[in-house]
Design a protein around this motif. Structure first.
Motif, short mmCIF file in Angstrom:
data_model
loop_
_atom_site.label_atom_id
_atom_site.label_comp_id
_atom_site.label_asym_id
_atom_site.label_seq_id
_atom_site.Cartn_x
_atom_site.Cartn_y
_atom_site.Cartn_z
N THR A 22 6.38 -9.83 -0.16
CA THR A 22 5.52 -8.97 0.65
C THR A 22 4.63 -8.06 -0.19
O THR A 22 3.61 -7.58 0.29
CB THR A 22 6.35 -8.10 1.60
N ALA A 23 5.00 -7.79 -1.41
CA ALA A 23 4.23 -6.97 -2.35
C ALA A 23 4.98 -6.98 -3.67
O ALA A 23 6.14 -7.40 -3.71
CB ALA A 23 4.08 -5.54 -1.85
N LEU A 24 4.33 -6.52 -4.72
CA LEU A 24 5.04 -6.40 -5.99
C LEU A 24 4.35 -5.37 -6.85
O LEU A 24 3.19 -5.05 -6.65
CB LEU A 24 5.15 -7.75 -6.71
N VAL A 25 5.11 -4.85 -7.80
CA VAL A 25 4.55 -3.90 -8.76
C VAL A 25 4.56 -4.57 -10.12
O VAL A 25 5.52 -5.26 -10.48
CB VAL A 25 5.32 -2.56 -8.77
N SER A 26 3.47 -4.42 -10.83
CA SER A 26 3.35 -4.99 -12.16
C SER A 26 3.10 -3.84 -13.13
O SER A 26 2.13 -3.08 -12.96
CB SER A 26 2.20 -6.00 -12.18
N GLN A 27 3.98 -3.69 -14.11
CA GLN A 27 3.90 -2.57 -15.04
C GLN A 27 3.33 -3.04 -16.37
O GLN A 27 3.87 -3.93 -17.01
CB GLN A 27 5.28 -1.97 -15.24
N ASN B 70 0.01 0.87 -14.05
CA ASN B 70 0.85 0.14 -13.09
C ASN B 70 -0.05 -0.36 -11.98
O ASN B 70 -0.94 0.35 -11.52
CB ASN B 70 1.91 1.06 -12.47
N LEU B 71 0.20 -1.59 -11.53
CA LEU B 71 -0.53 -2.16 -10.41
C LEU B 71 0.45 -2.47 -9.29
O LEU B 71 1.49 -3.07 -9.52
CB LEU B 71 -1.24 -3.45 -10.81
N VAL B 72 0.09 -2.07 -8.08
CA VAL B 72 0.84 -2.47 -6.90
C VAL B 72 -0.02 -3.52 -6.21
O VAL B 72 -1.15 -3.23 -5.79
CB VAL B 72 1.11 -1.27 -5.97
N LEU B 73 0.48 -4.73 -6.13
CA LEU B 73 -0.25 -5.85 -5.53
C LEU B 73 0.24 -6.08 -4.12
O LEU B 73 1.45 -6.19 -3.89
CB LEU B 73 -0.07 -7.11 -6.37
N VAL B 74 -0.69 -6.15 -3.17
CA VAL B 74 -0.35 -6.38 -1.76
C VAL B 74 -1.28 -7.43 -1.19
O VAL B 74 -2.43 -7.53 -1.59
CB VAL B 74 -0.42 -5.08 -0.92
N CYS C 156 4.71 -1.34 2.37
CA CYS C 156 4.90 -2.16 1.16
C CYS C 156 4.47 -1.40 -0.09
O CYS C 156 5.16 -1.43 -1.11
CB CYS C 156 4.11 -3.47 1.29
N VAL C 157 3.33 -0.70 -0.01
CA VAL C 157 2.86 0.08 -1.16
C VAL C 157 3.86 1.19 -1.47
O VAL C 157 4.24 1.39 -2.64
CB VAL C 157 1.45 0.66 -0.89
N HIS D 180 17.55 -0.14 -2.24
CA HIS D 180 17.88 0.90 -1.27
C HIS D 180 17.03 2.14 -1.51
O HIS D 180 16.48 2.73 -0.57
CB HIS D 180 19.37 1.25 -1.34
N PHE D 181 16.91 2.56 -2.76
CA PHE D 181 16.09 3.72 -3.10
C PHE D 181 14.65 3.48 -2.66
O PHE D 181 14.03 4.35 -2.02
CB PHE D 181 16.13 4.00 -4.61
N ALA D 182 14.08 2.32 -2.99
CA ALA D 182 12.68 2.02 -2.66
C ALA D 182 12.44 2.04 -1.16
O ALA D 182 11.42 2.56 -0.69
CB ALA D 182 12.27 0.69 -3.27
N GLU D 183 13.37 1.50 -0.39
CA GLU D 183 13.23 1.50 1.08
C GLU D 183 13.32 2.92 1.62
O GLU D 183 12.53 3.32 2.48
CB GLU D 183 14.31 0.63 1.73
#
Length: 155
Positions: A53-58, A63-67, A79-80, A129-132
């Motif tokens: 659904t999304a991902l973060v690329s470091q 950092n890029l958050v791809l959606v 998602c972001v 869990h933290f991210a949610e």
């Protein structure tokens, strides 16, 4: 970050640095300051994302958050915020060989299950869990003045 905070505490600390009535772009900038690296969101158009659904690329310099470009606005926001939660939590984003194989076979990176006793969703590990929780807590700040009609964006 010297010490890992719980999601509610991390959100409070971040919100304290944001302008009144913050927008998602303010949160992205604030997370960049928190983690000490510029962070930006990139809408990606193209082939199916499958179960992702999304991902973060470091990267070393950002950092890029791809959606996915076609995501409904509130789902995109969640998602972001979720991916930003991974950054704030200090997750390094290094998948295990078994999780890569699971994802390649059509599985999910995060395992969620419905608890039959409570009716709540349980999440497979502390990072997810933290991210949610981070996403949920920040969404309540960002949507403080939103109408109930916004819930339709979740389906």
């Amino acid at each position: 970050m010297a010490e890992r905070l719980g999601a509610p505490d991390a959100v409070r600390a971040l919100v304290a640095t944001l302008p009144p009535a913050p927008r998602l772009s303010d949160v992205v900038t604030g997370v960049g300051r928190t983690v000490g690296k510029p962070t930006r969101v990139v809408d990606v158009d193209g082939p199916s994302w499958g179960p992702l659904t999304a991902l973060v690329s470091q990267f070393e310099h950002e950092n890029l958050v791809l959606v996915p470009a076609g995501s409904p606005p509130l789902y995109r926001m969640h998602c972001v915020l979720h991916e930003l939660g991974h950054l704030v939590h200090g997750d390094v984003g290094t998948p295990s060989p078994s999780s890569i194989a699971e994802f390649a076979a059509g599985g999910h990176v995060c395992r969620r299950a419905l608890d039959g006793d409570t009716g709540l969703v349980s999440i497979s590990d502390d990072d997810e869990h933290f991210a949610e929780r981070f996403a949920y807590e920040l969404a309540t700040v960002l949507l403080a003045g939103a109408s109930a009609a916004d819930e339709r964006a979740y389906g």
